[in-house]
Design a protein around this motif. Structure first.
Motif, PDB file in Angstrom:
ATOM      1  N   THR A 131       0.828  -1.093  -0.204  1.00  0.00           N
ATOM      2  CA  THR A 131      -0.198  -0.349  -0.192  1.00  0.00           C
ATOM      3  C   THR A 131       0.600   0.600  -0.131  1.00  0.00           C
ATOM      4  O   THR A 131       0.366   2.222   0.319  1.00  0.00           O
ATOM      5  CB  THR A 131      -0.994  -0.006   1.109  1.00  0.00           C
ATOM      6  N   GLN A 132       2.246   1.406  -0.105  1.00  0.00           N
ATOM      7  CA  GLN A 132       3.763   2.618   0.277  1.00  0.00           C
ATOM      8  C   GLN A 132       4.215   2.349  -1.228  1.00  0.00           C
ATOM      9  O   GLN A 132       3.683   1.785  -2.289  1.00  0.00           O
ATOM     10  CB  GLN A 132       3.726   1.795   1.171  1.00  0.00           C
ATOM     11  N   ASP A 133       5.660   2.421  -1.081  1.00  0.00           N
ATOM     12  CA  ASP A 133       5.847   2.201  -1.840  1.00  0.00           C
ATOM     13  C   ASP A 133       6.310   1.712  -2.580  1.00  0.00           C
ATOM     14  O   ASP A 133       6.929   1.108  -3.907  1.00  0.00           O
ATOM     15  CB  ASP A 133       7.482   3.602  -1.736  1.00  0.00           C
ATOM     16  N   GLY A 134       6.136   0.323  -1.692  1.00  0.00           N
ATOM     17  CA  GLY A 134       6.739  -0.806  -2.598  1.00  0.00           C
ATOM     18  C   GLY A 134       8.446  -1.091  -2.431  1.00  0.00           C
ATOM     19  O   GLY A 134       9.146  -0.251  -1.744  1.00  0.00           O
ATOM     20  N   SER A 546      19.775  11.908  -0.851  1.00  0.00           N
ATOM     21  CA  SER A 546      18.342  10.866  -0.564  1.00  0.00           C
ATOM     22  C   SER A 546      19.219   9.694  -1.528  1.00  0.00           C
ATOM     23  O   SER A 546      17.941   9.175  -2.252  1.00  0.00           O
ATOM     24  CB  SER A 546      17.154  10.969  -0.316  1.00  0.00           C
ATOM     25  N   CYS A 547      20.015   9.127  -2.048  1.00  0.00           N
ATOM     26  CA  CYS A 547      20.678   8.321  -2.991  1.00  0.00           C
ATOM     27  C   CYS A 547      21.545   6.350  -2.393  1.00  0.00           C
ATOM     28  O   CYS A 547      22.787   7.529  -1.275  1.00  0.00           O
ATOM     29  CB  CYS A 547      21.261   8.659  -3.902  1.00  0.00           C
ATOM     30  N   ASP A 569       9.422  10.645  -0.753  1.00  0.00           N
ATOM     31  CA  ASP A 569       9.435  10.530   0.925  1.00  0.00           C
ATOM     32  C   ASP A 569      10.871  10.444   1.144  1.00  0.00           C
ATOM     33  O   ASP A 569      11.590   8.982   0.927  1.00  0.00           O
ATOM     34  CB  ASP A 569       9.194   9.297   1.398  1.00  0.00           C
ATOM     35  N   ARG A 570      11.591  10.839   1.479  1.00  0.00           N
ATOM     36  CA  ARG A 570      13.431  10.933   1.560  1.00  0.00           C
ATOM     37  C   ARG A 570      13.778  10.618   2.268  1.00  0.00           C
ATOM     38  O   ARG A 570      13.361  10.016   3.623  1.00  0.00           O
ATOM     39  CB  ARG A 570      13.564  12.834   1.903  1.00  0.00           C
ATOM     40  N   LEU A 571      14.868  10.153   2.265  1.00  0.00           N
ATOM     41  CA  LEU A 571      15.748   9.336   3.350  1.00  0.00           C
ATOM     42  C   LEU A 571      16.593   9.569   4.061  1.00  0.00           C
ATOM     43  O   LEU A 571      17.257  11.165   3.462  1.00  0.00           O
ATOM     44  CB  LEU A 571      16.710   8.700   2.374  1.00  0.00           C
ATOM     45  N   ALA A 595      11.705  10.861   5.942  1.00  0.00           N
ATOM     46  CA  ALA A 595      11.656  11.894   6.177  1.00  0.00           C
ATOM     47  C   ALA A 595      10.258  11.794   6.650  1.00  0.00           C
ATOM     48  O   ALA A 595       9.694  12.339   7.702  1.00  0.00           O
ATOM     49  CB  ALA A 595      11.395  12.356   5.240  1.00  0.00           C
ATOM     50  N   SER A 596       9.129  10.633   6.463  1.00  0.00           N
ATOM     51  CA  SER A 596       7.959  10.859   6.976  1.00  0.00           C
ATOM     52  C   SER A 596       7.317  10.036   8.278  1.00  0.00           C
ATOM     53  O   SER A 596       6.231  10.103   9.146  1.00  0.00           O
ATOM     54  CB  SER A 596       6.862  10.569   6.331  1.00  0.00           C
ATOM     55  N   GLY A 597       8.850   9.861   9.096  1.00  0.00           N
ATOM     56  CA  GLY A 597       9.107   8.226   9.587  1.00  0.00           C
ATOM     57  C   GLY A 597       8.659   7.054   9.544  1.00  0.00           C
ATOM     58  O   GLY A 597       8.399   6.339  10.623  1.00  0.00           O
ATOM     59  N   ARG A 598       8.132   6.323   8.257  1.00  0.00           N
ATOM     60  CA  ARG A 598       7.737   5.510   8.062  1.00  0.00           C
ATOM     61  C   ARG A 598       9.544   4.597   8.266  1.00  0.00           C
ATOM     62  O   ARG A 598      10.513   4.948   7.748  1.00  0.00           O
ATOM     63  CB  ARG A 598       7.794   5.305   7.068  1.00  0.00           C
ATOM     64  N   VAL A 599       9.559   3.810   8.727  1.00  0.00           N
ATOM     65  CA  VAL A 599      10.323   2.486   8.169  1.00  0.00           C
ATOM     66  C   VAL A 599      10.379   1.097   7.605  1.00  0.00           C
ATOM     67  O   VAL A 599       9.859   0.210   7.958  1.00  0.00           O
ATOM     68  CB  VAL A 599      11.293   2.651   9.547  1.00  0.00           C
ATOM     69  N   ASP A 600      11.282   0.812   6.584  1.00  0.00           N
ATOM     70  CA  ASP A 600      10.899  -0.932   5.403  1.00  0.00           C
ATOM     71  C   ASP A 600      12.538  -0.646   5.591  1.00  0.00           C
ATOM     72  O   ASP A 600      13.419  -0.234   5.810  1.00  0.00           O
ATOM     73  CB  ASP A 600       9.704   0.132   4.724  1.00  0.00           C
ATOM     74  N   VAL A 601      12.088  -2.103   5.102  1.00  0.00           N
ATOM     75  CA  VAL A 601      13.009  -3.340   5.432  1.00  0.00           C
ATOM     76  C   VAL A 601      13.041  -3.898   3.696  1.00  0.00           C
ATOM     77  O   VAL A 601      12.664  -4.190   3.203  1.00  0.00           O
ATOM     78  CB  VAL A 601      12.866  -4.404   5.939  1.00  0.00           C
TER      79      VAL A 601
END
Length: 627
Positions: A131-134, A546-547, A569-571, A595-601
């Motif tokens: 449901t997000q960037d994937g 953010s690269c 969504d910046r890293l 930057a939004s507070g999300r954390v993904d693996v």
């Protein structure tokens, strides 16, 4: 004359002696009997029945009967036992190995929790990456940590979280078995009321900013454990949490929620886990203090807050160096905290359970080093007390009541004095940015500075060569060495990322770099640099735009083999987790904080994660050619 001469030749023999009278001294009792025993007295003695232990009782013997059953039943016979009239001895209780049983239950519960989460993610992917960037192009698959929790965000979309200013006492909930019976908490309940200016509440239409992630840190001993440090909330939420920073300890196999939630009153600048088992977490703050959390502590000694229908335990620090009222404390912000093992490099064990008791039984055998920006390197001894005192300690003011782990100052090294006398090019004070210890020999460490140079030293203050690691360009430059990372495969080589965008590969015995890349990031500052945990020739870098850059030295030693820009969504932070022990189960993943507070693996492709045959030998040949 003859008798006179004979007497000179004869001697008397005194070899045998004997006593004519042997009279031992009289003791007091015999003297008393001699004086008074014959004057109308008579001695007598009696004996009580003290050795008779038999007593008569009126209770009849208890009849016993042994029965057994099993569930589920295997076959026709599911239960049985002795006859009704037969007597049988009561079976002796079997001996239980409590530490072994506890270790098994923790590991088994961890596996069951992971399987339950996998089953739940299938029908309800509410916070799954779909449901997000994937998944990113550099990854095969991805998952997302559930940072949409009440204390990390504004709450669920379309719901208002109302904050009450009354401190209430809630009875102990049944599901929070380790909580204290009564504890202060802030009542927060979701509602559907419209936003009212007269209430201290907010909803999604106001869109207050979430807690931003300040930094990420992964455990090297347990590769699936990661901690995320979250800043202050953008809008008032709960008085008990508004002014405190939150740290969440995650297990990437259980992304639905953090394993532990910690709070700190000061801004956390850096953190690290204990080297072998992730049961201790150390952090440095902007006020110069070093704090430690013991994740094994019972949650009953900590505060829990009720958010909606759930009770969350927020753990305060077990020990803080603020309680040490001496001059050894840091007077400037702590830039780096590193756990230093006292033993030489050893094979680390990777257990599924993040809080195993194996390290608890073997004791603590490591130090913690903290470096501030003024160049003071403090080495702390980690001490575990034999017994916790719930009333607190009078001497250890930084120890929480009921805590067992504390830090004792061991040594202090002023790196600023060393740097000012090492090279005549240094003018003024030099700022130290980070410190790393050699994994194969923890007595050696390197320190990054703000002038492009890296200092080399030892904890014993011995002479080392070289003293400085310099770039290929001569002279001093105002370039910050932002990140340093040693090879985790036992090789004495390390990577350095600088603010001018340059990357350097140094060998510990050489002053100049073996390889240096100046234009790999197009001049953007390198803010993250991590060596792969599965392949010796692969490392990953991050810049301030953010690269993400993937390097494979066996494929190309001229530049990165892949580049991935994170947008929109910046890293803001990145760390690496991975495991190469299993031939078919090895993985390498990036934990990314947005930057939004999300954390993904993001699980990288097998090309960069799977170990290559003789890769370490090929890398050694490449480095030998670079010399």
């Amino acid at each position: 004359m003859r008798s006179t001469r004979l007497l000179r030749l004869l001697d008397l023999d005194f070899s045998f002696t004997f006593s004519l009278l042997d009279l031992p001294p009289v003791n007091e009792y015999d003297m008393y009997i001699r004086n008074f025993g014959k004057k109308n007295t008579k001695q007598a003695y009696v004996q009580y029945n003290e050795d008779a232990v038999d007593r008569d009782i009126q209770t009849e013997e208890t009849e016993t009967r042994g029965v057994w059953t099993q569930h589920p039943a295997e076959g026709a016979a599911a239960s049985g036992g002795s006859g009704s009239g037969e007597l049988c001895d009561v079976a002796t209780a079997p001996k239980v190995d409590t530490p072994r049983l506890s270790s098994f239950l923790r590991a088994a519960c961890q596996v069951i929790a992971v399987l339950l989460e996998e089953d739940r993610l299938g029908p309800e992917p509410s916070w799954s990456p779909g449901t997000q960037d994937g998944t990113l192009p550099i990854s095969d698959r991805s998952s997302q940590l559930n940072t949409g929790l009440p204390f990390l965000q504004k709450g669920t979309d379309g719901a208002c979280w109302e904050r009450t200013d009354v401190l209430r006492l809630y009875p102990k909930p049944e599901r929070a078995g380790r909580e204290s019976p009564w504890s202060g908490s802030i009542g927060v309940a979701p509602g559907k009321a419209q936003c009212d200016a007269g209430k201290t509440s907010f909803c999604s239409c106001h869109d207050p900013p979430d807690r931003t992630v300040l930094c990420l840190c992964a455990s090297r001993g347990q590769r699936q454990t990661v901690v995320s440090v979250h800043g202050l909330p953008g809008a008032p939420f709960a008085p008990a949490l508004d002014s405190r920073y939150v740290l969440c300890v995650w297990d990437i196999w259980q992304p639905s929620g953090p394993q532990k939630v910690l709070i700190c009153e000061s801004k956390v600048t850096c953190c690290c886990f204990s080297p072998f088992k992730a049961f201790l977490l150390f952090a440095g703050t902007v006020h110069g203090s070093v704090v430690v959390w013991d994740l094994r502590e019972d949650s009953g000694i900590h505060r829990y807050v009720k958010l909606g229908d759930c009770f969350w335990t927020f753990r305060t620090a077990t020990f803080s160096t603020d309680g040490i009222l001496t001059s050894v404390n840091h007077c400037s912000p702590v830039q780096a905290v590193e756990a230093v093992s006292t033993s030489v490099y050893r094979k680390q064990s990777f257990v599924l359970s993040p809080f195993s008791t194996q390290e608890e039984m073997s004791g603590l055998s490591f130090h913690v080093a903290s470096l501030d920006e003024s160049g003071v390197l403090n080495v702390w001894v980690v001490v575990e007390l034999p017994k916790a005192d719930i009333a607190g300690s009078v001497s250890d003011l930084g120890l929480i009541p009921g805590g067992r782990v504390k830090l004792v100052h061991g040594a202090a090294v002023r790196l600023s004095d060393r740097l000012s006398h090492t090279c005549f090019e240094f003018w003024g004070a030099t700022q130290t940015l980070n410190v790393k210890f050699l994994p194969s020999d923890p007595s050696h460490f390197i320190v990054g500075t703000d002038v492009g140079l890296i200092s080399h030293g030892t904890r014993q203050d011995l002479k080392v060569s070289p003293k400085l690691y310099k770039p290929q360009q001569p002279g001093m430059r105002p370039v910050k060495v932002n990140v340093i990372d040693f090879s985790p495969f036992g090789e004495p080589v390390f990577l350095a990322g600088c603010s001018d965008g340059s990357l350097r590969l140094h060998q510990l015995t050489s002053e100049r770099p073996l390889l240096q890349w100046d234009g790999s990031t197009d001049g953007h500052a390198v803010t993250g640099l991590h060596w792969s945990l599965t392949r010796p020739a692969v490392f990953l870098a991050q810049d301030d735009t953010s690269c993400i850059y993937v390097w494979d030295l066996l494929e190309s030693d001229l530049g990165p083999v892949a580049k991935q820009r994170i947008s929109p969504d910046r890293l803001v932070a990145m760390t690496v987790v991975g495991e190469a022990e299993k031939a078919n189960g090895s993985f390498l993943a990036l934990v990314l904080a947005r930057a939004s507070g999300r954390v993904d693996v993001q699980y990288l492709k097998r090309t960069w994660a799977a170990p290559v045959a003789d890769e370490l030998r090929k890398l050694q040949l490449l480095l030998r050619e670079a010399l």
